[in-house]
Write a protein that holds these residues in place. Structure first.
Motif, mmCIF file in Angstrom:
data_model
loop_
_atom_site.group_PDB
_atom_site.id
_atom_site.type_symbol
_atom_site.label_atom_id
_atom_site.label_comp_id
_atom_site.label_asym_id
_atom_site.label_seq_id
_atom_site.Cartn_x
_atom_site.Cartn_y
_atom_site.Cartn_z
ATOM 1 N N THR A 95 32.539 -8.922 141.787
ATOM 2 C CA THR A 95 32.156 -8.350 140.489
ATOM 3 C C THR A 95 31.556 -9.435 139.595
ATOM 4 N N THR A 96 32.087 -10.655 139.689
ATOM 5 C CA THR A 96 31.507 -11.762 138.921
ATOM 6 C C THR A 96 30.057 -11.997 139.346
ATOM 7 N N SER A 97 29.833 -12.030 140.670
ATOM 8 C CA SER A 97 28.477 -12.268 141.169
ATOM 9 C C SER A 97 27.545 -11.131 140.774
ATOM 10 N N THR A 98 28.051 -9.887 140.838
ATOM 11 C CA THR A 98 27.212 -8.744 140.502
ATOM 12 C C THR A 98 26.845 -8.761 139.021
ATOM 13 N N CYS A 115 31.405 -5.940 152.431
ATOM 14 C CA CYS A 115 32.700 -5.281 152.612
ATOM 15 C C CYS A 115 32.826 -4.057 151.713
ATOM 16 N N SER A 116 33.584 -3.076 152.178
ATOM 17 C CA SER A 116 33.758 -1.846 151.409
ATOM 18 C C SER A 116 34.404 -2.117 150.050
ATOM 19 N N GLY A 117 35.414 -2.982 150.046
ATOM 20 C CA GLY A 117 36.131 -3.259 148.802
ATOM 21 C C GLY A 117 35.204 -3.804 147.731
ATOM 22 N N THR A 118 34.264 -4.670 148.129
ATOM 23 C CA THR A 118 33.368 -5.249 147.139
ATOM 24 C C THR A 118 32.357 -4.209 146.665
ATOM 25 N N VAL A 119 31.852 -3.355 147.564
ATOM 26 C CA VAL A 119 30.882 -2.332 147.158
ATOM 27 C C VAL A 119 31.538 -1.372 146.168
ATOM 28 N N LEU A 120 32.782 -0.956 146.472
ATOM 29 C CA LEU A 120 33.463 -0.023 145.577
ATOM 30 C C LEU A 120 33.732 -0.659 144.211
ATOM 31 N N ALA A 121 34.038 -1.953 144.206
ATOM 32 C CA ALA A 121 34.307 -2.630 142.934
ATOM 33 C C ALA A 121 33.020 -2.847 142.136
ATOM 34 N N ASP A 122 31.905 -3.102 142.840
ATOM 35 C CA ASP A 122 30.649 -3.395 142.142
ATOM 36 C C ASP A 122 29.913 -2.128 141.699
ATOM 37 N N ALA A 123 30.237 -0.983 142.350
ATOM 38 C CA ALA A 123 29.492 0.244 142.097
ATOM 39 C C ALA A 123 29.420 0.614 140.604
ATOM 40 N N PRO A 124 30.553 0.594 139.860
ATOM 41 C CA PRO A 124 30.450 0.968 138.440
ATOM 42 C C PRO A 124 29.508 0.053 137.656
ATOM 43 N N ILE A 125 29.454 -1.229 138.015
ATOM 44 C CA ILE A 125 28.591 -2.174 137.286
ATOM 45 C C ILE A 125 27.121 -1.834 137.527
ATOM 46 N N VAL A 126 26.735 -1.646 138.802
ATOM 47 C CA VAL A 126 25.319 -1.396 139.083
ATOM 48 C C VAL A 126 24.904 0.003 138.618
ATOM 49 N N GLU A 127 25.835 0.957 138.681
ATOM 50 C CA GLU A 127 25.527 2.299 138.183
ATOM 51 C C GLU A 127 25.232 2.254 136.689
ATOM 52 N N ASP A 128 26.076 1.510 135.986
ATOM 53 C CA ASP A 128 25.930 1.394 134.534
ATOM 54 C C ASP A 128 24.593 0.749 134.161
ATOM 55 N N LYS A 129 24.224 -0.298 134.919
ATOM 56 C CA LYS A 129 22.988 -1.027 134.597
ATOM 57 C C LYS A 129 21.789 -0.459 135.347
ATOM 58 N N LYS A 130 22.019 0.600 136.139
ATOM 59 C CA LYS A 130 20.952 1.240 136.912
ATOM 60 C C LYS A 130 20.212 0.242 137.808
ATOM 61 N N VAL A 131 20.995 -0.452 138.613
ATOM 62 C CA VAL A 131 20.404 -1.388 139.583
ATOM 63 C C VAL A 131 20.729 -0.867 140.980
ATOM 64 N N LEU A 132 19.736 -0.872 141.837
ATOM 65 C CA LEU A 132 19.883 -0.354 143.190
ATOM 66 C C LEU A 132 20.757 -1.279 144.032
ATOM 67 N N MET A 133 21.657 -0.688 144.833
ATOM 68 C CA MET A 133 22.481 -1.498 145.722
ATOM 69 C C MET A 133 22.484 -0.837 147.091
ATOM 70 N N MET A 134 22.176 -1.615 148.118
ATOM 71 C CA MET A 134 22.194 -1.024 149.453
ATOM 72 C C MET A 134 22.986 -1.896 150.416
ATOM 73 N N SER A 135 24.073 -1.333 150.946
ATOM 74 C CA SER A 135 24.908 -2.083 151.880
ATOM 75 C C SER A 135 24.439 -1.845 153.315
ATOM 76 N N PHE A 136 24.637 -2.839 154.138
ATOM 77 C CA PHE A 136 24.255 -2.778 155.553
ATOM 78 C C PHE A 136 25.484 -2.711 156.444
ATOM 79 N N SER A 137 26.683 -2.654 155.832
ATOM 80 C CA SER A 137 27.881 -2.722 156.666
ATOM 81 C C SER A 137 29.120 -2.104 156.044
ATOM 82 N N ALA A 138 29.102 -1.746 154.761
ATOM 83 C CA ALA A 138 30.312 -1.212 154.137
ATOM 84 C C ALA A 138 30.496 0.234 154.576
#
Lengths: 380, 290
Positions: A95-98, A115-138
């Motif tokens: 979340t710090t990096s995001t 990792c799934s845990g990081t995607v789930l934790a970062d999702a609210p941040i990128v949703e709020d700022k409307k930044v695209l995030m695409m995982s290749f493994s979560a």
């Protein structure tokens, strides 16, 4: 007198040193051809910790894709720049990096997290700022509902848990034990597995967990061993999977083991040695194709190694995002809308298209450790 | 029956591993009176050096161990000379030294990552398994238990019976008085770091073989070693070894009944209980702050 002279001389010297690069800098823009615009993406994944052996090769694949994209001008008139951040698969760090990605670096899209845990934790941040995030493994099933801006080009663990349970049923096991790392990925996957096992008439006799970065699993293994299961389902990161397998063998627990995607790593074999023999894992399928071969040979030319789990997917993600950037005005929102209507994409990891939740559907492959090497496993 | 023995044995093995970490840590604490958390990093460095000497260069196994121990000792002494000594000269407080030690730990972890990479490394050794009263234990685990007991005795002997040990205790009790009788505290600190880091090297070699190598291996170990030391007594080596054994046993026997995810929680509940109700530890002497 002497001191003044030295003073003047050193002043001159300083001036000379200070001026020289300034002159060079002035000359530089003239020499350059037309200035290219720049688009910045962020890469998020573990370069340290228990999943680093997955993250480091993935970073190589991403670097490879970025180099090719810039060399072939895939994004017309723009140069792609990738900023890499290590999150150790730890949601606190990610979340710090995001936050840094969206606030400081102002990235257009994020490749990851791994990792799934990081995607789930970062999702609210990128949703709020409307930044695209695409995982290749979560692969956690919950990522489906994480938001509009969250995509992944690997299938949800709803498929993987089912694949593992039906394989174990097919192999004739009745009672199974589970050992898993305590994180979002493993909890989500084992939940699916348990539900599916129940449907198929498999009895789960023991579920034991351990914290990330643990190295001693002997008591958990002893607890499972006491319940006498026919087989064991293991959901672990590579570093801990190696020790789990080693300690299972040390405790004289002879049991067939089925593992999950994160254990499909050479570090598991090198770390566990003979104890890894016979381990079967499920992995989102990467069918043989000319695209895959092209990736495999380019990856080998760059790193000198065979490609490993999730490197073709990560390579594809960079290409998909570059394609979306080139086809639109390269804002996150326009790229997101483009991806939902993009249609089938053929890349190194197969042919797939994003559904309305940003999810893809892919088959699963099975691998087995035989004579110290991963081999494709065909469930008869 | 075999399950009970296996559980107790698992507890003793875990405790012995914690004791290997805690003994050096508390030796350094007892003399210098600050928490040298970079001790965990020295341990990881020891494990990686062993890997390099034995696997990378392919030296003789015993020669590799000898070189590793010398290098670990030297790494600890270097940390003292380059970081802690200049800070002590400026009369830095314990908190400053503590933060410096954490910074050193992060630095060394990052250096290990830069030099050796993130992938898991193993030191392959023949590791036969024995049956003991229905429980199973490997040769390395037996060696770990024996070494932790031998270290306990050797350190007790060093502190109580040798001239150096007496000087160390004198510096620990009162640096200024020790100076008046002709003891050079800086030299004693150097010896302390050399011996303490030697122990980190021993721990690194054994734990590296037992649990594989990864760059941040020292971090979780130093946390558990520290917890063990607090339970026993930070300032007493026998206490910290005893505390570590108790920690290993409580953790492993505890998760037989509790869900295994609570393993670390058990350790830290124990830590808090001791910090709150018996901060000087089981074997510690109550010290009244002046």
């Amino acid at each position: 007198m002497n001191r003044t002279l030295i003073g003047i001389l050193s002043l001159l010297l300083v001036l000379l040193v200070a001026c020289a690069p300034a002159q060079e800098q002035k000359a530089e823009p003239e020499a350059k051809p037309v200035e290219k615009g720049e688009v910045v993406f962020g890469w998020l994944g573990p370069l340290t910790g228990g999943a680093a052996t997955i993250g480091v090769p993935v970073k190589d694949a991403v670097e490879l894709a970025v180099g090719e994209i810039n060399a072939n001008n895939v994004i017309p008139g723009k140069n792609l720049k990738m900023i890499y951040e290590d999150d150790s698969c730890d949601p606190k760090k990610s979340t710090t990096s995001t936050q840094k990605f969206v606030d400081v670096d102002k990235v257009t899209a994020i490749v990851g997290g791994l990792c799934s845990g990081t995607v789930l934790a970062d999702a609210p941040i990128v949703e709020d700022k409307k930044v695209l995030m695409m995982s290749f493994s979560a692969t956690n099933p919950k990522i489906k509902d994480a938001g509009d801006y969250i995509f992944r080009n690997v299938p949800s663990d709803n498929g993987q848990g089912t694949a593992a349970a039906s394989l174990m049923q097919k192999l004739g096991y009745k009672k199974v034990g589970i050992i898993h790392i305590q994180n979002d990925y493993a909890v989500g996957l084992t939940d699916v597995f348990k539900g599916e096992a129940k449907k198929l008439g498999l009895e789960v006799v023991a579920t034991e967990t351990y914290n990330p970065d643990s190295t001693d699993f002997k008591t958990q293994i002893a607890k499972i061993k006491a319940k006498r299961p026919d087989a064991l389902y293991m959901v672990s990161h590579p570093a801990d999977a190696a020790i789990v397998l080693k300690q299972i063998s040390e405790l004289g627990f002879k049991v067939p083991i089925v593992g999950a995607d994160a254990s499909k790593d050479d570090a598991v074999i090198s770390g566990a040695g003979k104890a890894a023999e016979g381990l079967i894992v499920t992995l989102p399928g990467v069918p043989k194709s000319p695209e895959l071969e092209k990736f495999a040979s380019a990856y080998k030319a760059k790193t000198g190694k065979e490609f490993s789990a999730y490197t073709p997917e990560a390579y594809d993600v960079v290409y998909i995002l570059a394609k979306a950037c080139g086809a639109t005005d390269c804002t996150s929102t326009a790229m997101k809308d483009y991806l939902y209507g993009m249609g089938p994409y053929t890349g190194a990891s197969g042919t797939y298209e994003f559904d309305k939740d940003g999810e893809v559907d892919k088959p699963y492959d099975y691998f087995v450790v035989k004579d110290g090497k991963w081999e494709q496993y065909v469930a008869s | 029956m075999s399950i009970a023995t296996q559980l107790i044995l698992n507890g003793i093995i875990a405790g012995a591993i914690y004791a290997l970490v805690a003994s050096g840590f508390s030796l350094i604490y007892s003399v210098t009176k600050f928490m040298h958390f970079a001790h965990g990093a020295v341990l990881a460095l020891g494990a990686y050096l062993m890997y390099t000497f034995a696997v990378g260069i392919g030296l003789n196994f015993w020669l590799a161990i000898l070189l590793t121990l010398i290098c670990s000792s030297f790494a600890g002494v270097l940390m003292d000379w380059l970081v802690y000594r200049p800070l002590r000269k400026r009369k830095a407080s314990g908190a400053v030294l503590l933060i410096a030690s954490i910074a050193l730990m992060i630095l060394v972890n990052s250096l290990i990552l830069a030099f050796w990479g993130a992938d898991v490394k193993t030191v392959p050794v023949r590791n036969p398994v024995f049956d003991v009263l229905g429980a199973r234990v490997t040769l390395i685990q037996v060696i770990i238990i024996i070494v932790s007991v031998v270290l306990l005795l050797a350190l007790w002997f060093l502190m109580k019976r040798t001239k150096l040990g007496k000087a160390m205790r004198a510096v620990a009790d009162n640096k200024d008085v020790a100076m008046t009788v002709g003891i050079n505290p800086e030299r004693i600190y150097t010896y302390t770091f050399a011996i303490g880091s030697f122990l980190a090297g021993v721990a690194g070699i054994l734990i590296g073989i037992e649990q594989n190598l990864y760059p941040i291996m020292g971090l979780s170990l130093i946390i558990k070693g520290f917890t063990g030391a607090v339970i026993g007594s930070l300032a007493s080596v026998p206490g910290s070894v005893l505390g570590s054994l108790i920690l290993g046993l409580v953790e492993n026997i505890g998760i037989w009944w509790l869900p295994s995810g609570y393993k670390d929680a058990i350790a830290f509940v124990l830590l808090f209980i001791f910090l709150l109700f018996r901060p000087s530890g089981l074997l510690g002497v109550k010290v009244r702050e002046a």
